[in-house]
Write a protein that holds these residues in place. Structure first.
Motif, PDB file in Angstrom:
ATOM      1  N   LYS B  45     -65.999  -5.301 -22.320  1.00 39.62           N
ATOM      2  CA  LYS B  45     -66.851  -4.268 -21.561  1.00 39.62           C
ATOM      3  C   LYS B  45     -65.987  -3.739 -20.314  1.00 39.62           C
ATOM      4  CE  LYS B  45     -71.481  -3.577 -20.039  1.00 39.62           C
ATOM      5  NZ  LYS B  45     -72.810  -4.206 -19.442  1.00 39.62           N
ATOM      6  N   ALA B  46     -64.988  -4.634 -19.753  1.00 38.98           N
ATOM      7  CA  ALA B  46     -64.195  -3.884 -18.698  1.00 38.98           C
ATOM      8  C   ALA B  46     -63.386  -2.825 -19.131  1.00 38.98           C
ATOM      9  CB  ALA B  46     -63.296  -5.131 -17.972  1.00 38.98           C
ATOM     10  N   MET B  47     -62.993  -2.984 -20.331  1.00 40.27           N
ATOM     11  CA  MET B  47     -62.073  -1.751 -20.907  1.00 40.27           C
ATOM     12  C   MET B  47     -62.823  -0.570 -21.354  1.00 40.27           C
ATOM     13  SD  MET B  47     -59.760  -3.928 -20.228  1.00 40.27           S
ATOM     14  CE  MET B  47     -58.455  -2.860 -20.602  1.00 40.27           C
ATOM     15  N   LYS B  48     -64.184  -0.222 -21.181  1.00 38.82           N
ATOM     16  CA  LYS B  48     -65.140   0.301 -21.795  1.00 38.82           C
ATOM     17  C   LYS B  48     -64.432   2.088 -21.669  1.00 38.82           C
ATOM     18  CE  LYS B  48     -69.792   1.859 -21.953  1.00 38.82           C
ATOM     19  NZ  LYS B  48     -71.135   1.716 -21.379  1.00 38.82           N
ATOM     20  N   LYS B  49     -64.128   2.281 -20.377  1.00 38.02           N
ATOM     21  CA  LYS B  49     -63.618   3.716 -20.260  1.00 38.02           C
ATOM     22  C   LYS B  49     -62.362   3.857 -21.050  1.00 38.02           C
ATOM     23  CE  LYS B  49     -65.545   4.543 -15.821  1.00 38.02           C
ATOM     24  NZ  LYS B  49     -65.475   4.870 -14.208  1.00 38.02           N
ATOM     25  N   SER B  50     -61.571   3.214 -21.349  1.00 40.91           N
ATOM     26  CA  SER B  50     -60.297   3.482 -21.844  1.00 40.91           C
ATOM     27  C   SER B  50     -60.235   3.131 -23.505  1.00 40.91           C
ATOM     28  CB  SER B  50     -58.983   2.666 -21.477  1.00 40.91           C
ATOM     29  OG  SER B  50     -59.304   1.440 -21.485  1.00 40.91           O
ATOM     30  N   THR B  51     -61.611   2.571 -24.052  1.00 42.28           N
ATOM     31  CA  THR B  51     -61.729   2.179 -25.333  1.00 42.28           C
ATOM     32  C   THR B  51     -61.723   3.230 -26.229  1.00 42.28           C
ATOM     33  OG1 THR B  51     -62.812   0.273 -24.729  1.00 42.28           O
ATOM     34  CG2 THR B  51     -63.315   0.976 -26.804  1.00 42.28           C
ATOM     35  N   LEU B  52     -60.826   3.337 -27.223  1.00 40.42           N
ATOM     36  CA  LEU B  52     -60.918   4.349 -28.330  1.00 40.42           C
ATOM     37  C   LEU B  52     -61.754   3.867 -29.317  1.00 40.42           C
ATOM     38  CD1 LEU B  52     -57.235   5.732 -28.484  1.00 40.42           C
ATOM     39  CD2 LEU B  52     -59.316   6.680 -27.313  1.00 40.42           C
ATOM     40  N   VAL B  53     -62.500   4.716 -30.200  1.00 48.64           N
ATOM     41  CA  VAL B  53     -63.323   4.096 -31.111  1.00 48.64           C
ATOM     42  C   VAL B  53     -63.157   4.894 -32.454  1.00 48.64           C
ATOM     43  CG1 VAL B  53     -65.777   3.324 -31.845  1.00 48.64           C
ATOM     44  CG2 VAL B  53     -65.125   3.395 -29.344  1.00 48.64           C
ATOM     45  N   ALA B  54     -63.119   4.337 -33.726  1.00 49.07           N
ATOM     46  CA  ALA B  54     -63.195   5.049 -34.716  1.00 49.07           C
ATOM     47  C   ALA B  54     -63.984   4.699 -35.726  1.00 49.07           C
ATOM     48  CB  ALA B  54     -61.550   5.144 -35.293  1.00 49.07           C
ATOM     49  N   VAL B  55     -64.755   5.410 -36.391  1.00 50.94           N
ATOM     50  CA  VAL B  55     -65.571   4.943 -37.410  1.00 50.94           C
ATOM     51  C   VAL B  55     -64.905   5.406 -38.907  1.00 50.94           C
ATOM     52  CG1 VAL B  55     -67.902   5.118 -38.648  1.00 50.94           C
ATOM     53  CG2 VAL B  55     -67.547   4.996 -36.434  1.00 50.94           C
ATOM     54  N   ASP B  56     -64.799   4.443 -39.985  1.00 47.95           N
ATOM     55  CA  ASP B  56     -63.941   4.932 -41.112  1.00 47.95           C
ATOM     56  C   ASP B  56     -62.805   5.779 -40.893  1.00 47.95           C
ATOM     57  OD1 ASP B  56     -66.103   3.303 -42.390  1.00 47.95           O
ATOM     58  OD2 ASP B  56     -67.064   4.997 -43.184  1.00 47.95           O
ATOM     59  N   MET B  57     -61.941   5.379 -39.917  1.00 49.87           N
ATOM     60  CA  MET B  57     -60.521   6.004 -39.754  1.00 49.87           C
ATOM     61  C   MET B  57     -60.640   7.378 -38.999  1.00 49.87           C
ATOM     62  SD  MET B  57     -58.194   4.465 -42.760  1.00 49.87           S
ATOM     63  CE  MET B  57     -59.143   5.549 -43.989  1.00 49.87           C
ATOM     64  N   GLU B  58     -61.954   7.693 -38.538  1.00 53.76           N
ATOM     65  CA  GLU B  58     -61.875   9.139 -37.662  1.00 53.76           C
ATOM     66  C   GLU B  58     -62.587   8.784 -36.668  1.00 53.76           C
ATOM     67  OE1 GLU B  58     -61.179  11.826 -39.278  1.00 53.76           O
ATOM     68  OE2 GLU B  58     -61.406  11.540 -41.357  1.00 53.76           O
ATOM     69  N   TYR B  59     -61.951   9.652 -35.530  1.00 51.67           N
ATOM     70  CA  TYR B  59     -62.574   9.617 -34.072  1.00 51.67           C
ATOM     71  C   TYR B  59     -63.861  10.313 -34.232  1.00 51.67           C
ATOM     72  CZ  TYR B  59     -57.818   7.971 -32.640  1.00 51.67           C
ATOM     73  OH  TYR B  59     -56.645   7.226 -32.498  1.00 51.67           O
ATOM     74  N   VAL B  60     -64.854   9.828 -33.739  1.00 47.09           N
ATOM     75  CA  VAL B  60     -66.248  10.313 -33.757  1.00 47.09           C
ATOM     76  C   VAL B  60     -67.010  10.281 -32.520  1.00 47.09           C
ATOM     77  CG1 VAL B  60     -66.466   9.906 -36.256  1.00 47.09           C
ATOM     78  CG2 VAL B  60     -67.460   8.348 -34.513  1.00 47.09           C
ATOM     79  N   SER B  61     -67.835  11.127 -32.125  1.00 44.97           N
ATOM     80  CA  SER B  61     -68.799  11.162 -30.764  1.00 44.97           C
ATOM     81  C   SER B  61     -69.412   9.943 -31.022  1.00 44.97           C
ATOM     82  CB  SER B  61     -69.328  12.469 -30.811  1.00 44.97           C
ATOM     83  OG  SER B  61     -70.301  12.667 -31.749  1.00 44.97           O
ATOM     84  N   ARG B  62     -69.760   9.447 -29.570  1.00 45.65           N
ATOM     85  CA  ARG B  62     -70.741   8.525 -29.343  1.00 45.65           C
ATOM     86  C   ARG B  62     -72.096   8.342 -29.967  1.00 45.65           C
ATOM     87  NH1 ARG B  62     -67.641   4.696 -26.077  1.00 45.65           N
ATOM     88  NH2 ARG B  62     -65.544   5.317 -26.554  1.00 45.65           N
ATOM     89  N   ASP B  63     -72.740   9.691 -30.318  1.00 47.51           N
ATOM     90  CA  ASP B  63     -73.832   9.967 -30.793  1.00 47.51           C
ATOM     91  C   ASP B  63     -73.788   9.830 -32.299  1.00 47.51           C
ATOM     92  OD1 ASP B  63     -72.828  12.411 -31.238  1.00 47.51           O
ATOM     93  OD2 ASP B  63     -74.409  13.374 -30.135  1.00 47.51           O
ATOM     94  N   HIS B  64     -72.562   9.495 -32.917  1.00 42.35           N
ATOM     95  CA  HIS B  64     -72.602   9.350 -34.317  1.00 42.35           C
ATOM     96  C   HIS B  64     -73.508   8.666 -34.743  1.00 42.35           C
ATOM     97  CE1 HIS B  64     -70.182   9.487 -38.209  1.00 42.35           C
ATOM     98  NE2 HIS B  64     -70.339   8.496 -38.179  1.00 42.35           N
TER      99      HIS B  64
END
Lengths: 158, 81
Positions: B45-64
């Motif tokens: 949680k402390a890394m939340k701001k710098s966390t990169l997230v991908a879904v099925d190898m694609e960068y997507v928005s948080r409302d995906h």
């Protein structure tokens, strides 16, 4: 159609690959290559190498997306890219990129863009390996690229 | 629905594992899934701001909106080259 070659490998990038023949295309006047080399300093830390980790499937996918965009933006005829994984000692090549284009300007622009964007989007990470006499922390344990460790508690969140 | 979550680089150390499964309500978006992930792995949680997230190898928005079988990957800023 831009020709593409992408290799992610734990093997050293050999001189023979870098010196190998590029795609023959008599309409191209610019052949540009870049070699990224591991420095002996990472920040202010003296190191003996870097352990490169990748989310390989996504890295390959993201590289292809970058190649797609590069092909849309510049008239690049060929791209060849090799990125090392695992341990790369100081002085060794960690990255090699070669572009073939009609003119130097588009080759320089595309190469700079490709490397800059790679560093923002392609999931590869550096784990510096400190020189033992300068290490302030224990070197990071080697990572099994394809190994998976499950949570101790494999229960799921419901 | 069930999704798989993967951790890379030092996020794997913070999570103390490389992957886990999540059971989510149908219609859950990525942001909601991240809340559950951070609840289970508070060190992340402390890394939340710098966390990169991908879904099925694609960068997507948080409302995906997530789907059954999605692979979610969490990792720190990338450093290739």
């Amino acid at each position: 159609m831009m020709r593409r070659q992408l290799i992610l490998t734990p093997e050293p990038i050999s001189q023979s690959v870098m010196a190998g023949p590029c795609a023959e295309n008599k309409s191209c006047g610019a052949l540009l290559s870049f070699v990224g080399i591991v420095r002996s300093l990472e920040g202010d830390q003296v190191i003996e190498g870097i352990d490169y980790e990748a989310y390989q499937a996504m890295a390959k996918h993201q590289f292809q997306l970058l190649f797609n965009e590069m092909e849309q933006r510049w008239p690049i005829e060929s791209v060849r890219l090799i990125h090392r994984l695992g341990r790369v000692d100081v002085g060794q090549a960690s990255l090699w990129v070669e572009l073939l284009a009609p003119h130097r300007q588009e080759a320089f622009e595309a190469l700079g863009w490709l490397i800059d964007t790679m560093k923002q989007k392609v999931p590869i990470w550096k784990h510096p390996i400190p020189r033992p006499e300068t290490a302030t922390t224990a070197p990071r344990a080697a990572i099994e690229q394809d190994g998976e460790t499950q949570c101790d508690d494999p229960s799921t969140i419901s | 629905m069930r999704v798989q979550v993967h951790f890379f680089s030092y996020f794997r150390d913070l999570a103390a594992c490389s992957q886990c499964s999540l059971n989510l309500e149908k219609g859950t978006n990525l942001e909601q899934a991240l809340v559950e992930i951070h609840a289970k792995f508070p060190n992340l949680k402390a890394m939340k701001k710098s966390t990169l997230v991908a879904v099925d190898m694609e960068y997507v928005s948080r409302d995906h909106l997530l789907c059954e079988g999605n692979d979610i990957a969490l990792f720190p800023p990338v450093q290739g080259g």
